[in-house]
Every structure is written in C-alpha cells, then in structure tokens.
Design an enzyme around this catalytic site. Structure first.
Site, PDB file in Angstrom:
ATOM      1  N   CYS A 137       0.837  -1.200   0.000  1.00 43.83           N
ATOM      2  CA  CYS A 137       0.000   0.000   0.000  1.00 43.83           C
ATOM      3  C   CYS A 137       0.880   1.261   0.000  1.00 43.83           C
ATOM      4  O   CYS A 137       1.488   1.585  -1.012  1.00 43.83           O
ATOM      5  CB  CYS A 137      -0.999  -0.054   1.142  1.00 43.83           C
ATOM      6  SG  CYS A 137      -2.403   1.067   0.932  1.00 43.83           S
TER       7      CYS A 137
ATOM      8  N   HIS B 242      -3.132  -5.266   1.287  1.00 43.29           N
ATOM      9  CA  HIS B 242      -2.585  -5.573   2.618  1.00 43.29           C
ATOM     10  C   HIS B 242      -2.651  -7.078   2.894  1.00 43.29           C
ATOM     11  O   HIS B 242      -3.589  -7.536   3.551  1.00 43.29           O
ATOM     12  CB  HIS B 242      -3.398  -4.848   3.694  1.00 43.29           C
ATOM     13  CG  HIS B 242      -3.234  -3.369   3.704  1.00 43.29           C
ATOM     14  ND1 HIS B 242      -2.292  -2.741   4.485  1.00 43.29           N
ATOM     15  CD2 HIS B 242      -3.881  -2.393   3.033  1.00 43.29           C
ATOM     16  CE1 HIS B 242      -2.378  -1.436   4.299  1.00 43.29           C
ATOM     17  NE2 HIS B 242      -3.328  -1.199   3.418  1.00 43.29           N
TER      18      HIS B 242
ATOM     19  N   GLU C 252      -0.989  -8.698   5.006  1.00 42.87           N
ATOM     20  CA  GLU C 252      -0.810  -8.933   6.446  1.00 42.87           C
ATOM     21  C   GLU C 252      -2.131  -8.834   7.202  1.00 42.87           C
ATOM     22  O   GLU C 252      -2.258  -9.355   8.307  1.00 42.87           O
ATOM     23  CB  GLU C 252       0.220  -7.950   7.015  1.00 42.87           C
ATOM     24  CG  GLU C 252      -0.241  -6.519   7.185  1.00 42.87           C
ATOM     25  CD  GLU C 252      -0.403  -5.719   5.893  1.00 42.87           C
ATOM     26  OE1 GLU C 252      -0.871  -4.572   5.981  1.00 42.87           O
ATOM     27  OE2 GLU C 252      -0.077  -6.233   4.802  1.00 42.87           O
TER      28      GLU C 252
END
Length: 196
Positions: free
Chosen positions: A82, A176, A178
């Site tokens: 990002c 994202h 994660e």
C-alpha cells in the site's frame, strides 16, 4: 531460530505490528527499523501500509531516506504494501506537494486510486506465480498506472488494473496481505532474501 533471515520492518508509522507478527510466524528474525544503524543490520526491509506522506517525512526526519535509497540501489530485497508501494515507485501521481519516494521500482503509481477509507474492499486476485487465488484487502490503496521494462506484473484486478509488481528483490503490492493473513507474498519476499 538460527540462520533465519533478519528482516527489518520500517517502524515510523503504519501497520508495523501486523507485518512483524506475520514474518515471525514464518520464521524470520524481525527487527523494527527507525534509525540508519538499525537498517544496516537487516537483510531485507518491509515498508508497511500507512500514510505515504507521513512515512516520507519521518524517514527524512530520522535520517533514513538516503540510507534506504542506498540499500535499494545496492540490491536489498524490499517488500512494500500500500503506502510502501507508493514509496518504492520511481514516479508517484497525485502526490502532495513536496512528497518524495525512495524509488527503485520501475513503475508509475497513483496514490489513493481507490478513493476513501469507506470505499475499501476485498477482491479475489489470480496470481500466476501462485496456484490458488489471493483474497486481497484494499484500503485506500494505490494502483500501478504503468510498469517499466525492468519491472513485471505479478497480479491484476479482474478489470486489468495492476496491483502487484516485482523487480529483482523489490515487491510492491497495492493491498494488505498482512491483514487477510495471506502469507505467500511474504514467503516470496523471504525467498528473495535467502537467495541473496
């Protein structure tokens, strides 16, 4: 864990803990990077999502901008998600006045291409490098407008917009992984570090 790669997470702002937890779960030795001497002790660096403008300003304030540029130029593997993708791009569209990137990734990236936080969404991506599709979380993410000859496309949205690129040890994602506990991009990044 002996022999595991020492991976830095740029810890100036953004979703630092999520990346650190995911990397530790994959067996990496994780260090938070806020100073040049901490950067000098890692084998690879993650630039997390957050506010690209804030990370840019803080990197200059903490004396990290040039050391990160030098590390990228020297071949250090870097994963940017990002805001991290924005900071890796050689050219940023819709940047605020005075905003700078670390550069190194032969791509043109448009900041906040998907609108406001309220317009965040999830999408299923086909990633030819992986066998199974990826569920990707987009939160005010950038989009890759153009990919230069040194970089290659890793993933696109169903409408063809480019959302993941790689170039040697650099890996830039609009989304994202994660947050959705998607580990394959981080594994790919760790593999780049190990091969180096």
């Amino acid at each position: 864990m002996a022999g595991s790669p020492r991976v830095g997470v740029l810890a100036l702002q953004g979703d630092v803990r999520e990346h650190a937890a995911l990397l530790e779960a994959l067996g990496a030795d994780v260090a938070l990077v806020r100073r040049p001497e901490e950067l000098a002790r890692v084998d690879g660096l993650v630039i997390p999502g957050g506010e690209s403008t804030v990370i840019d300003k803080l990197s200059r304030l903490f004396g990290l901008q040039q050391p990160i540029r030098d590390a990228i130029a020297g071949g250090m593997p870097v994963l940017g998600t990002c805001a991290g993708l924005i900071l890796l791009a050689d050219e940023v569209i819709d940047a605020i006045d005075g905003q700078q990137s670390f550069g190194g990734l032969d791509a043109v990236v448009r900041r906040n291409a998907f609108g406001r936080q309220a317009e965040s969404f999830e999408a299923e991506l086909t990633v030819p490098a992986f066998h199974e599709p990826v569920t990707a979380a987009f939160i005010r993410g950038p989009v890759v407008e153009a990919v230069g000859p040194r970089a290659s496309v890793l993933a696109t949205l169903p409408d063809g917009r480019v959302v993941a690129v790689e170039q040697d040890g650099l890996l830039g994602l609009s989304f994202h992984p994660e947050i959705s506990n998607e580990t394959r991009f981080h594994r790919r990044f760790l593999d780049r570090i190990s091969r180096r």
